[in-house]
Design a protein around this motif. Sequence first.
Motif, PDB file in Angstrom:
ATOM      1  N   ASP A   1       1.028  -1.201  -0.071  1.00 33.12           N
ATOM      2  CA  ASP A   1      -0.004  -0.288   0.133  1.00 33.12           C
ATOM      3  C   ASP A   1       0.832   0.868   0.163  1.00 33.12           C
ATOM      4  OD1 ASP A   1      -3.065   0.880   0.609  1.00 33.12           O
ATOM      5  OD2 ASP A   1      -1.441   1.842   2.237  1.00 33.12           O
ATOM      6  N   ASP A   2       0.296   2.442  -1.029  1.00 32.47           N
ATOM      7  CA  ASP A   2       1.263   3.183  -0.723  1.00 32.47           C
ATOM      8  C   ASP A   2       1.907   4.035   0.810  1.00 32.47           C
ATOM      9  OD1 ASP A   2       0.088   3.841  -3.388  1.00 32.47           O
ATOM     10  OD2 ASP A   2      -1.476   5.030  -2.705  1.00 32.47           O
ATOM     11  N   LYS A   3       0.797   4.254   1.293  1.00 33.26           N
ATOM     12  CA  LYS A   3       1.221   4.514   3.120  1.00 33.26           C
ATOM     13  C   LYS A   3       2.656   3.527   3.397  1.00 33.26           C
ATOM     14  CE  LYS A   3      -3.075   6.353   4.680  1.00 33.26           C
ATOM     15  NZ  LYS A   3      -4.612   5.173   4.850  1.00 33.26           N
ATOM     16  N   ILE A   4       2.263   2.155   3.414  1.00 37.30           N
ATOM     17  CA  ILE A   4       3.255   1.076   4.102  1.00 37.30           C
ATOM     18  C   ILE A   4       4.846   1.129   2.731  1.00 37.30           C
ATOM     19  CG2 ILE A   4       4.805  -1.279   4.224  1.00 37.30           C
ATOM     20  CD1 ILE A   4       1.062  -2.211   3.697  1.00 37.30           C
ATOM     21  N   ILE A   5       4.838   1.865   1.834  1.00 37.87           N
ATOM     22  CA  ILE A   5       5.956   2.225   1.440  1.00 37.87           C
ATOM     23  C   ILE A   5       6.188   3.620   1.855  1.00 37.87           C
ATOM     24  CG2 ILE A   5       6.758   3.259  -1.274  1.00 37.87           C
ATOM     25  CD1 ILE A   5       3.814   1.031  -2.601  1.00 37.87           C
ATOM     26  N   LYS A   6       5.220   4.486   1.827  1.00 41.45           N
ATOM     27  CA  LYS A   6       5.351   5.809   2.601  1.00 41.45           C
ATOM     28  C   LYS A   6       6.813   5.608   3.774  1.00 41.45           C
ATOM     29  CE  LYS A   6       3.716  10.327   3.583  1.00 41.45           C
ATOM     30  NZ  LYS A   6       3.340  10.545   4.810  1.00 41.45           N
TER      31      LYS A   6
ATOM     32  N   GLU B   1      10.425   6.765   4.828  1.00 45.41           N
ATOM     33  CA  GLU B   1      11.289   7.676   5.669  1.00 45.41           C
ATOM     34  C   GLU B   1      11.849   6.819   6.905  1.00 45.41           C
ATOM     35  OE1 GLU B   1       6.289   9.513   5.868  1.00 45.41           O
ATOM     36  OE2 GLU B   1       7.308   8.293   7.208  1.00 45.41           O
ATOM     37  N   THR B   2      11.621   5.545   6.980  1.00 41.72           N
ATOM     38  CA  THR B   2      12.600   4.944   7.751  1.00 41.72           C
ATOM     39  C   THR B   2      14.000   4.059   7.728  1.00 41.72           C
ATOM     40  OG1 THR B   2      10.644   3.219   8.208  1.00 41.72           O
ATOM     41  CG2 THR B   2      10.887   4.768   9.499  1.00 41.72           C
ATOM     42  N   ASN B   3      13.818   4.611   6.171  1.00 38.94           N
ATOM     43  CA  ASN B   3      14.969   3.599   4.908  1.00 38.94           C
ATOM     44  C   ASN B   3      15.056   2.121   5.397  1.00 38.94           C
ATOM     45  OD1 ASN B   3      17.191   4.299   3.875  1.00 38.94           O
ATOM     46  ND2 ASN B   3      18.793   4.419   4.918  1.00 38.94           N
ATOM     47  N   THR B   4      13.664   1.051   5.880  1.00 43.59           N
ATOM     48  CA  THR B   4      13.203  -0.066   5.833  1.00 43.59           C
ATOM     49  C   THR B   4      13.068   0.053   4.186  1.00 43.59           C
ATOM     50  OG1 THR B   4      12.937   0.786   8.713  1.00 43.59           O
ATOM     51  CG2 THR B   4      12.134  -1.602   7.359  1.00 43.59           C
ATOM     52  N   ASN B   5      12.348  -1.331   4.553  1.00 43.05           N
ATOM     53  CA  ASN B   5      12.193  -1.960   3.375  1.00 43.05           C
ATOM     54  C   ASN B   5      10.270  -2.605   3.978  1.00 43.05           C
ATOM     55  OD1 ASN B   5      10.784  -4.797   1.595  1.00 43.05           O
ATOM     56  ND2 ASN B   5      13.122  -4.724   1.439  1.00 43.05           N
ATOM     57  N   PHE B   6       9.670  -2.094   2.363  1.00 37.63           N
ATOM     58  CA  PHE B   6       8.338  -2.377   2.384  1.00 37.63           C
ATOM     59  C   PHE B   6       7.688  -3.207   3.193  1.00 37.63           C
ATOM     60  CE2 PHE B   6       7.974  -3.711  -1.477  1.00 37.63           C
ATOM     61  CZ  PHE B   6       6.794  -4.360  -1.488  1.00 37.63           C
ATOM     62  N   LYS B   7       8.499  -4.477   2.946  1.00 45.50           N
ATOM     63  CA  LYS B   7       7.910  -5.557   3.459  1.00 45.50           C
ATOM     64  C   LYS B   7       8.210  -6.132   5.137  1.00 45.50           C
ATOM     65  CE  LYS B   7       8.783  -9.030  -0.796  1.00 45.50           C
ATOM     66  NZ  LYS B   7       9.556  -9.377  -1.058  1.00 45.50           N
ATOM     67  N   SER B   8       9.497  -5.778   5.610  1.00 49.07           N
ATOM     68  CA  SER B   8      10.042  -5.050   6.770  1.00 49.07           C
ATOM     69  C   SER B   8       8.891  -4.337   7.954  1.00 49.07           C
ATOM     70  CB  SER B   8      11.406  -5.234   7.269  1.00 49.07           C
ATOM     71  OG  SER B   8      11.694  -5.398   6.705  1.00 49.07           O
ATOM     72  N   ILE B   9       8.074  -3.835   7.265  1.00 49.16           N
ATOM     73  CA  ILE B   9       6.786  -2.501   8.087  1.00 49.16           C
ATOM     74  C   ILE B   9       5.928  -3.297   7.897  1.00 49.16           C
ATOM     75  CG2 ILE B   9       5.633  -0.221   8.063  1.00 49.16           C
ATOM     76  CD1 ILE B   9       8.262   0.333   8.303  1.00 49.16           C
ATOM     77  N   ALA B  10       5.274  -4.002   7.305  1.00 45.14           N
ATOM     78  CA  ALA B  10       4.416  -4.668   7.084  1.00 45.14           C
ATOM     79  C   ALA B  10       3.576  -5.926   8.130  1.00 45.14           C
ATOM     80  CB  ALA B  10       3.994  -4.885   5.307  1.00 45.14           C
ATOM     81  N   GLN B  11       5.982  -7.317   8.404  1.00 46.64           N
ATOM     82  CA  GLN B  11       5.256  -7.267   9.313  1.00 46.64           C
ATOM     83  C   GLN B  11       5.541  -7.432  10.517  1.00 46.64           C
ATOM     84  OE1 GLN B  11       9.543  -9.634   7.699  1.00 46.64           O
ATOM     85  NE2 GLN B  11       7.812 -10.598   6.335  1.00 46.64           N
ATOM     86  N   GLN B  12       6.295  -5.959  10.208  1.00 45.07           N
ATOM     87  CA  GLN B  12       6.443  -5.732  12.447  1.00 45.07           C
ATOM     88  C   GLN B  12       4.730  -5.629  12.346  1.00 45.07           C
ATOM     89  OE1 GLN B  12       8.989  -1.981  12.329  1.00 45.07           O
ATOM     90  NE2 GLN B  12       7.605  -1.100  14.526  1.00 45.07           N
ATOM     91  N   TYR B  13       4.180  -4.328  11.962  1.00 44.72           N
ATOM     92  CA  TYR B  13       2.765  -4.142  11.991  1.00 44.72           C
ATOM     93  C   TYR B  13       1.635  -5.114  12.048  1.00 44.72           C
ATOM     94  CZ  TYR B  13       4.882   0.513  12.490  1.00 44.72           C
ATOM     95  OH  TYR B  13       5.421   1.418  12.973  1.00 44.72           O
ATOM     96  N   GLU B  14       2.190  -6.147  11.714  1.00 42.78           N
ATOM     97  CA  GLU B  14       0.729  -6.971  11.429  1.00 42.78           C
ATOM     98  C   GLU B  14       0.928  -8.183  12.689  1.00 42.78           C
ATOM     99  OE1 GLU B  14       0.460 -10.000   8.108  1.00 42.78           O
ATOM    100  OE2 GLU B  14      -0.765 -11.183   9.208  1.00 42.78           O
ATOM    101  N   TYR B  15       2.049  -8.296  12.480  1.00 47.16           N
ATOM    102  CA  TYR B  15       2.714  -9.197  14.108  1.00 47.16           C
ATOM    103  C   TYR B  15       2.221  -8.480  15.577  1.00 47.16           C
ATOM    104  CZ  TYR B  15       5.427 -10.694  18.139  1.00 47.16           C
ATOM    105  OH  TYR B  15       5.706 -11.355  19.458  1.00 47.16           O
ATOM    106  N   GLU B  16       2.209  -7.337  15.143  1.00 42.20           N
ATOM    107  CA  GLU B  16       1.544  -6.403  16.106  1.00 42.20           C
ATOM    108  C   GLU B  16       0.257  -6.534  16.377  1.00 42.20           C
ATOM    109  OE1 GLU B  16       1.819  -1.801  16.963  1.00 42.20           O
ATOM    110  OE2 GLU B  16       3.720  -2.536  17.033  1.00 42.20           O
ATOM    111  N   PHE B  17      -0.117  -6.402  15.547  1.00 42.26           N
ATOM    112  CA  PHE B  17      -1.260  -6.097  14.799  1.00 42.26           C
ATOM    113  C   PHE B  17      -2.717  -8.073  15.838  1.00 42.26           C
ATOM    114  CE2 PHE B  17      -5.882  -7.767  12.728  1.00 42.26           C
ATOM    115  CZ  PHE B  17      -6.064  -6.916  13.062  1.00 42.26           C
ATOM    116  N   TRP B  18      -2.166  -8.755  15.501  1.00 47.60           N
ATOM    117  CA  TRP B  18      -2.759 -10.046  16.907  1.00 47.60           C
ATOM    118  C   TRP B  18      -2.251  -9.664  17.533  1.00 47.60           C
ATOM    119  CZ3 TRP B  18      -6.094 -11.765  12.597  1.00 47.60           C
ATOM    120  CH2 TRP B  18      -5.812 -11.871  11.636  1.00 47.60           C
ATOM    121  N   LEU B  19      -1.295  -9.568  17.937  1.00 45.21           N
ATOM    122  CA  LEU B  19      -0.556  -9.482  19.547  1.00 45.21           C
ATOM    123  C   LEU B  19      -2.231  -9.216  20.020  1.00 45.21           C
ATOM    124  CD1 LEU B  19       1.622 -10.468  20.832  1.00 45.21           C
ATOM    125  CD2 LEU B  19       2.075  -8.140  21.378  1.00 45.21           C
ATOM    126  N   ASP B  20      -2.278  -7.265  19.065  1.00 48.63           N
ATOM    127  CA  ASP B  20      -3.599  -6.292  20.503  1.00 48.63           C
ATOM    128  C   ASP B  20      -5.373  -7.274  20.293  1.00 48.63           C
ATOM    129  OD1 ASP B  20      -2.017  -4.238  20.416  1.00 48.63           O
ATOM    130  OD2 ASP B  20      -2.675  -3.706  18.448  1.00 48.63           O
TER     131      ASP B  20
END
Length: 510
Positions: A106-111, A115-134
């Motif tokens: 998604d645009d927001k994940i890519i953005k 911003e954080t100089n991280t691969n968009f896939k790592s961003i997605a994995q990190q927040y998906e992990y957090e989502f299931w935990l929540d």
Amino acid sequence: MIKNFTVFKRKLSHVCNLKPYKDTKWLMPNGNPTGLFVYNCVADQKVPVILSDPHIATWYSCGPTVYDSAHIGHASCYVKLDIVQRILKSFFNIKLVTAMGVTDIDDKIIKRGKETNTNFKSIAQQYEYEFWLDMANLNVEKPSIIARVSDHILSIEQFIKKIIDSDMAYVTPDGSVYFNTAKFPSYGKLQKMQDCGEPLSVLKRNKMDFALWKGPKPGEPSWPVSWGEGRPGWHIECSAMVSKLFGSQLDFHAGGVDLQFPHHENEEAQSCAFHNTLQWANYWIHVGHLSVKGDSKMSKSLKNTISIPELLDKYSADTFRMACLMSNYRYPMEYSDQMMQTAEETLKKFKFFLKDVYVYVNNNALQNGVYKDKLLDDLQNVEYQNLKFLKSDFDTASCINNLLSLMSNTNNIIKEKNGEYYPVPIILIADYVTTVLMKFGVTLKENTEDSVSNSIIDTLVDFRHTVRLNALTRKDKELLNACDIVRDKMKMIEVQINDSNKTASWVFTK
Ligand SMILES: [Zn+2]
């Protein structure tokens, strides 16, 4: 054999001439009535739930776009959907096959990645992990299938290709693909709107056309497809993933009310085009919006969001769920400390009641009473009414009110001075209250599993109760004052003592 038969019935249900329901745009499916009625935005009224097999249903929820932490808006949406799913399963004996889409491109994940100089896939994995935990911390059951967009690029490509081939979509010079809404007369059946929410583009043939595929942009991820390259648009993901999982028809499709338009409208249009059918999702379940009292809008940019860990630091998952139960899934909810305190008080009433029943039925000093049929009649009445409330668009708020009045009537009997002893109906009532709450996903757990600390509190509360009764008889103000101090101090460590003349019970307040 049975499996083939089910598939056959499913095929029939959309091939046969479906009839509009009461002159609305909603088409009543062929199949078996379940006795349930749910609000459907296409009909703008409650419609009967009809399933091919009355005990099997497919369910898809639009899931998160994983570019940031989830907040209480997400919490209310998924807790309320969890409640509705639990009701279908445990009150109406419907086996649900549930799927949730996770938008990990998604645009927001890519953005965020840039911003954080991280691969968009790592961003997605990190927040998906957090989502299931929540979700686990909110006691939301995990879906049977988690569908990630990145795993379904091929299905998405094939889905779009078929719509292009059937001339319902067109490729633009920049490599994007748009759905041609002029070729879909029933566009706008979920919600009549003037435009599709996307910016006007010279590449679009009609104002309402929306992107199925976005052409490539330099420095952004893209995938090769038969008409060029690029990445999926947002709306197409859900349609393609659901069609791969469940075929040409879906029983329940859920999400927040903000997704009704344009997201769900577009999903319905492109799916009907793909399957050459008149109705794709039979039941739209839209959860009302959550706002924070005093704030017009909760958003990251305004820095007024409340994260799920922040919520659970202050209130228990049971308390939040009780607030959701008391507001009904479809209605807007205004989050405030006052609302949460009301939910907390209600939850405490239930917990006190169950503890008081335990003390009552184990109190052998009471006189034996005549077996009370009236109590059983009351219980039966409440059971019948509650089922009626739930059948009518999952009216959990009326159910909770009904339970509270049953509880208050029962409390009058068990707390009566020189009362009589009716253990059988009282236990049945307590069992019913517990069962209903647990079916709604309320755990009724105390905030600690530590049995030693529980028994220390039990001993202290019993001791204080004996002292207090003596003090009351002797009108010993000093001793009564000391009892009050103990009660207040216990409250500070989140143990609330409930005094009565006969028994004393306690609950954790968190
Ligand atoms: Zn969706």
